[in-house]
Design an enzyme around this catalytic site. Structure first.
Site, short mmCIF file in Angstrom:
data_model
loop_
_atom_site.label_atom_id
_atom_site.label_comp_id
_atom_site.label_asym_id
_atom_site.label_seq_id
_atom_site.Cartn_x
_atom_site.Cartn_y
_atom_site.Cartn_z
N TYR A 174 -16.46 31.51 12.91
CA TYR A 174 -17.31 32.35 13.77
C TYR A 174 -17.56 31.53 15.03
CZ TYR A 174 -18.52 33.81 8.96
OH TYR A 174 -18.48 34.18 7.64
N ARG A 175 -17.41 32.15 16.20
CA ARG A 175 -17.63 31.40 17.43
C ARG A 175 -19.11 31.00 17.54
NH1 ARG A 175 -17.14 36.95 20.71
NH2 ARG A 175 -19.31 37.18 21.36
N TRP A 188 -21.93 35.36 13.74
CA TRP A 188 -21.34 35.93 12.51
C TRP A 188 -21.61 37.41 12.54
CZ3 TRP A 188 -24.12 31.68 9.34
CH2 TRP A 188 -25.49 31.88 9.34
N ASP A 283 -13.39 38.20 24.64
CA ASP A 283 -13.00 38.14 23.23
C ASP A 283 -11.55 38.55 22.99
OD1 ASP A 283 -12.68 40.87 22.88
OD2 ASP A 283 -14.73 41.19 22.27
C1 LIG Z 1 -10.10 32.39 16.70
C2 LIG Z 1 -10.95 33.25 15.83
C3 LIG Z 1 -12.27 33.49 16.19
C4 LIG Z 1 -13.08 34.29 15.40
N1 LIG Z 1 -14.38 34.50 15.77
C5 LIG Z 1 -15.19 35.25 14.98
C6 LIG Z 1 -16.55 35.42 15.33
O1 LIG Z 1 -17.03 34.95 16.35
N2 LIG Z 1 -17.33 36.15 14.49
C7 LIG Z 1 -16.84 36.71 13.33
O2 LIG Z 1 -17.60 37.33 12.60
N3 LIG Z 1 -15.53 36.58 13.00
C8 LIG Z 1 -14.71 35.85 13.79
N4 LIG Z 1 -13.39 35.68 13.45
C9 LIG Z 1 -12.86 36.34 12.25
C10 LIG Z 1 -13.29 35.65 10.97
O3 LIG Z 1 -13.01 34.28 11.00
C11 LIG Z 1 -12.58 36.29 9.79
O4 LIG Z 1 -12.94 37.65 9.75
C12 LIG Z 1 -12.90 35.62 8.49
O5 LIG Z 1 -12.17 36.24 7.46
C13 LIG Z 1 -14.37 35.70 8.18
O6 LIG Z 1 -14.62 35.05 7.00
P1 LIG Z 1 -15.66 35.61 5.96
O7 LIG Z 1 -15.04 36.79 5.28
O8 LIG Z 1 -15.83 34.46 5.06
O9 LIG Z 1 -16.88 35.97 6.68
C14 LIG Z 1 -12.56 34.87 14.23
C15 LIG Z 1 -11.23 34.63 13.87
C16 LIG Z 1 -10.43 33.83 14.66
C17 LIG Z 1 -9.00 33.58 14.27
#
Ligand SMILES: Cc1cc2nc3c(=O)[nH]c(=O)nc-3n(C[C@H](O)[C@H](O)[C@H](O)COP(=O)(O)O)c2cc1C
Length: 490
Positions: A174-175, A188, A283
């Protein structure tokens, strides 16, 4: 070479296979390195290490660590990324050879799972340097400002780690927007596991959530962190499955377990009741997020760094960039799992321009009326695939990666009044610019399969044209002779 030991081993491995360039000019993490990275990613370039980082002596920055699918398969030592997905389900889906009971290996394969389990260690190289929170540690790390109108510097590939229900490790990328030397905001999104930890804390009247952010680990663990793994599957265990070997975890003072091979670890707390405006940020849809939403405050208690630390950051923007390659890898790893849950699925394509949550094209072996809509509903019903805005379903003989064929199927097979399913007022990807409200929009399914009589008032679908075999063979031969003679005309 154990490319999965840590980030440094991975960098050496990339260099050995000539997949890494070294940039010796001094460049700033504020816009300059991000612009370089975008240029490199758009030209499908290799991974990169920036050796001189303006304003940050002794730091190096790596980027584009997931440059293409070939590199990802190679660091995971598989020929095909689907093998990784099979690892999870194979013991359960292999047919049991009842006539030769002695050869039953399927349950034996289950015991392999134990080798994927994480192990705890009390040694971690990142403990070499510790900066306390009141010494403004975030000012000392070369976080990027990625776009001119971004609201500040951002951690763009931090694995945000929380303990779910105090026992399951979650790691999600999550950024994090940097506010000052020891504070940030964690983005998140509502559908993600980190946000669920947040909601649980609010429900249980807990003001603080222990959190850690790991930056720079082995590439298998980082890939696991972005993967859409549903609760309650432990992400550290999932990292072990992807890597074919369990990871080592180190317990921080706040009780959060982090990959022991991390380069940088941020230890802190999220203040569950303090929400602040996060953004703007350019984004992965290619827009600055709008409207600006509120996310919780992170307070940093300490930061751990390896000697001569290496920072890893990525950039997002108009697709396809590095996150598109990661998305493709996830598509391939999860395909066998998707096919286990929705067995009629033959193949699947998340087109890279569709930014993962925008569009899925799926081919199915259709047997009964309404099956394409059943598949759409199934996809909209599971995990993060439920966030998909547009689902296109084609027949098994159309390759979903062949966009020309998909357009032919849509154009010829779709009767819009029957075959387009619109779901109004639906949850959606938090950042989708077309949302009516944050995380709330609508969905569209396009059934581009050939229709069975029940699906078109009893009318039989026309027959697809095909050549007369004998005539075709004769013409093919004659044609081939011309092809050989007049190559330049074809
Ligand atoms: C470069 C990159 C940045 C991301 N930024 C975010 C973010 O800011 N917030 C978010 O919720 N998911 C973001 N994601 C997507 C999550 O990492 C992805 O949905 C992940 O499966 C979330 O994990 P979780 O299911 O454990 O929450 C990003 C993915 C990438 C590749």
């Amino acid at each position: 070479m154990d490319q999965l030991r840590d980030l440094r081993n991975y960098i050496e491995w990339l260099e050995e296979r000539k997949s890494l360039i070294r940039i010796r000019e001094e460049l700033s993490p504020i816009l300059e390195i991000p612009t370089f990275l975008r240029k490199l990613m758009y030209s499908k370039g290799p991974s990169v290490i920036f050796e001189k980082v303006k304003g940050f002596d002794n730091w190096r920055i790596v980027g584009n660590l997931f440059p293409n699918l070939d590199t990802i398969s190679s660091f995971l030592s598989v020929d095909n990324l689907e093998e990784v997905g099979f690892r999870m389900i194979q013991p359960l889906i292999l047919p049991i050879p009842y006539k030769t009971f002695d050869k039953i290996k399927t349950l034996g394969d289950l015991t392999k799972m134990s080798s994927y389990l994480p192990k705890k260690t009390n040694k971690a190289a990142f403990t070499e340097n510790v900066i306390e929170g009141n010494d403004n540690p975030l000012d000392k790390i070369p976080f990027f400002k990625t776009w001119p109108k971004d609201g500040g510097r951002y951690i763009t590939f931090g694995m945000v780690i929380t303990l779910e229900n105090e026992k399951t490790v979650n790691m999600g990328v999550y950024r994090v927007m940097i506010l000052d030397g020891n504070k940030g905001i964690i983005h998140w999104q509502i559908h993600k596991r980190g946000a669920h930890v947040h909601l649980n804390a609010l429900e249980n009247k807990k003001d603080e959530i222990p959190v850690a952010i790991s930056i720079g680990s082995d590439p298998g663990t980082m890939l696991a962190s972005v993967s859409p793994v549903p609760y309650p599957i432990d992400k550290a265990l999932f990292a072990g499955i992807i890597r074919n070997k369990g990871i080592e975890l180190y317990e921080l003072n706040n009780g959060v377990l982090v990959p022991a091979n991390s380069e940088i670890v941020i230890e802190g707390r999220v203040l569950a009741n303090q929400l602040l405006e996060e953004g703007p940020f350019g984004d992965h849809w290619g827009y600055y997020d709008k409207p600006i939403e509120k996310y919780p405050l992170l307070v940093v208690d300490r930061v751990y760094l390896r000697d001569d630390p290496i920072y890893y950051g990525t950039v997002v923007g108009l697709p396809p960039l590095e996150d598109a390659v990661i998305g493709k890898a996830i598509e391939k790893i999860f395909k066998p799992i998707m096919q286990t849950i929705i067995p009629e699925i033959v193949d699947v394509n998340y087109p890279v321009e569709g930014v993962f949550q925008g569009m899925i094209i799926v081919s199915i072996k259709k047997r009964y009326p309404g099956q394409a809509k059943k598949v759409m509903n199934a996809l909209w019903g599971i995990g993060q695939s439920s966030l998909t805005k547009i689902i296109i379903v084609v027949d098994h003989d159309i390759d979903p990666n062949d966009i020309g064929k998909v357009i032919w199927a849509i154009s010829s097979n779709v009767n819009p009044e029957n075959d387009v399913l619109i779901i109004k007022g639906s949850h959606s990807d938090a950042l989708d610019p077309s949302n009516l409200f944050p995380s709330f929009g609508s969905k569209m399914g396009i059934d581009a399969t050939r229709k069975l009589p029940e699906e078109r008032e009893g009318k039989v679908w026309p027959e697809i044209v095909s050549e007369d075999e004998n005539v075709y063979r004769k013409i093919e031969e004659i044609f081939g002779n011309y092809l050989k003679k007049d190559k330049n005309l074809f």
